[in-house]
Scaffold this active site. Structure first.
Site, mmCIF file in Angstrom:
data_model
loop_
_atom_site.group_PDB
_atom_site.id
_atom_site.type_symbol
_atom_site.label_atom_id
_atom_site.label_comp_id
_atom_site.label_asym_id
_atom_site.label_seq_id
_atom_site.Cartn_x
_atom_site.Cartn_y
_atom_site.Cartn_z
ATOM 1 N N HIS A 163 33.456 3.426 63.390
ATOM 2 C CA HIS A 163 33.343 2.873 62.034
ATOM 3 C C HIS A 163 34.600 3.223 61.249
ATOM 4 O O HIS A 163 35.190 4.290 61.451
ATOM 5 C CB HIS A 163 32.098 3.447 61.345
ATOM 6 C CG HIS A 163 31.764 2.733 60.064
ATOM 7 N ND1 HIS A 163 32.424 3.004 58.898
ATOM 8 C CD2 HIS A 163 30.886 1.743 59.787
ATOM 9 C CE1 HIS A 163 31.944 2.203 57.941
ATOM 10 N NE2 HIS A 163 31.007 1.432 58.467
ATOM 11 N N GLU B 206 34.314 -5.467 60.807
ATOM 12 C CA GLU B 206 34.141 -4.968 59.449
ATOM 13 C C GLU B 206 35.517 -4.830 58.798
ATOM 14 O O GLU B 206 36.196 -3.799 58.981
ATOM 15 C CB GLU B 206 33.457 -3.593 59.457
ATOM 16 C CG GLU B 206 32.033 -3.633 59.960
ATOM 17 C CD GLU B 206 31.163 -2.562 59.307
ATOM 18 O OE1 GLU B 206 30.071 -2.889 58.883
ATOM 19 O OE2 GLU B 206 31.606 -1.398 59.214
HETATM 20 P P1 13P Z 1 28.437 -2.180 52.847
HETATM 21 O O1 13P Z 1 27.402 -3.203 53.305
HETATM 22 O O2 13P Z 1 27.888 -1.180 51.896
HETATM 23 O O3 13P Z 1 29.678 -2.849 52.386
HETATM 24 O O4 13P Z 1 28.834 -1.342 54.154
HETATM 25 C C1 13P Z 1 29.250 -2.019 55.264
HETATM 26 C C2 13P Z 1 29.373 -1.052 56.381
HETATM 27 O O5 13P Z 1 30.304 -0.269 56.399
HETATM 28 C C3 13P Z 1 28.339 -1.071 57.425
HETATM 29 O O6 13P Z 1 28.705 -0.314 58.524
#
Ligand code: 13P
Length: 255
Positions: free
Chosen positions: A93, A165
């Site tokens: 992540h 992401e």
């Molecule tokens: P948010 O949905 O709070 O932007 O977070 C995304 C995330 O990092 C999920 O792993």
């Protein structure tokens, strides 16, 4: 392919709060066979939630683990310990990469350790705001994707879930910092193109690709119908029961 709706709770909810939330969530949803609902609480909650879990409705995920099975690694938990407790583990992540300085080598070892212990790694990749501004998105995606897969054999690549992401779109409060379906589709295409080049067409189609970054009930429908997207990785909105179940409902509707 199933649609994945994954709630990453990050460092929120203590054991009691997590348990109350799980009970409410289990009451509100049914067994949707084509939707894989996953919650990833803190490591401390995993044991107790696993005892309360209705696995026909919800699966457990961890947020992180270390690649060695045991030894002198103060503060870590291993995939070996998670075996039997969780079905999934988020790996790489951006908060691990940027706050805890995990690089692609470390991420790759974690992906391999997850596979070794029969846990599905959710490999997170994504460019920062400045990398995007400098036109480096394609390189970052390629490096993080192929780097993250570099410690496993080609035959295991289809056991990995990839989550795109974009770092700039995480926990965003401004509309300008919300990824558009077009931007996501472009990167999803890059991901599958890289997978295809290295591992072949079949594997590239088998790997689920999720999107994460400020997903809300208001944009979940558009993201879930974005070409190449097989599910969502949700932070903030997964902590609010109504929003999380709304997103699950939307996933059911667009399926
Ligand atoms: P948010 O949905 O709070 O932007 O977070 C995304 C995330 O990092 C999920 O792993």
């Amino acid at each position: 392919m199933k649609t994945y709706i994954v709630g990453n709770w990050k460092l929120n909810f203590n054991v009691g709060e997590a348990s109350v939330y799980l009970h409410k969530l289990q009451k509100k949803i049914a067994n949707y066979r084509d939707i894989e609902v996953v919650v990833a609480p803190t490591a401390l909650c995993l044991q107790s939630l696993s005892l309360q879990l209705d696995r026909s409705k919800i699966k457990l995920g961890a947020q992180n683990a270390f690649y060695q099975d045991f030894g002198a690694f103060t503060g870590e938990i291993s995939f070996a310990e998670l075996n039997g407790l969780v079905k999934y583990c988020i790996v790489g992540h951006s908060e691990r990469r940027y706050i805890f300085h995990e690089d692609d080598k470390m991420v790759a070892k974690k992906v391999a350790a997850a596979i070794r212990h029969k846990i599905t790694p959710i490999l997170c990749i994504g460019e920062t705001e400045s990398e995007r501004a400098f036109g480096e998105t394609a390189d970052v995606i390629r490096d993080q994707l192929l780097g993250g897969l570099s410690e496993i054999g080609a035959e295991d690549v289809s056991k990995v879930i990839v989550a795109y992401e974009p770092v700039w779109a995480i926990s965003s409060t401004k509309d300008a910092k919300i990824a558009t379906p077009d931007e996501i589709a472009e990167v999803t295409e890059m991901i599958r193109k890289n997978l295809k080049e290295v591992y072949g067409a079949k594997t590239s189609e088998e790997v689920p690709v999720l999107f994460g970054g400020s997903v809300k009930p208001t944009n979940a429908g558009a993201y879930l119908t974005t070409p190449g997207i097989n599910g969502l990785l949700i932070g903030g909105a997964s902590l609010i029961l109504e929003q999380f179940t709304d997103i699950i409902d939307i996933a059911k509707r667009v399926k």
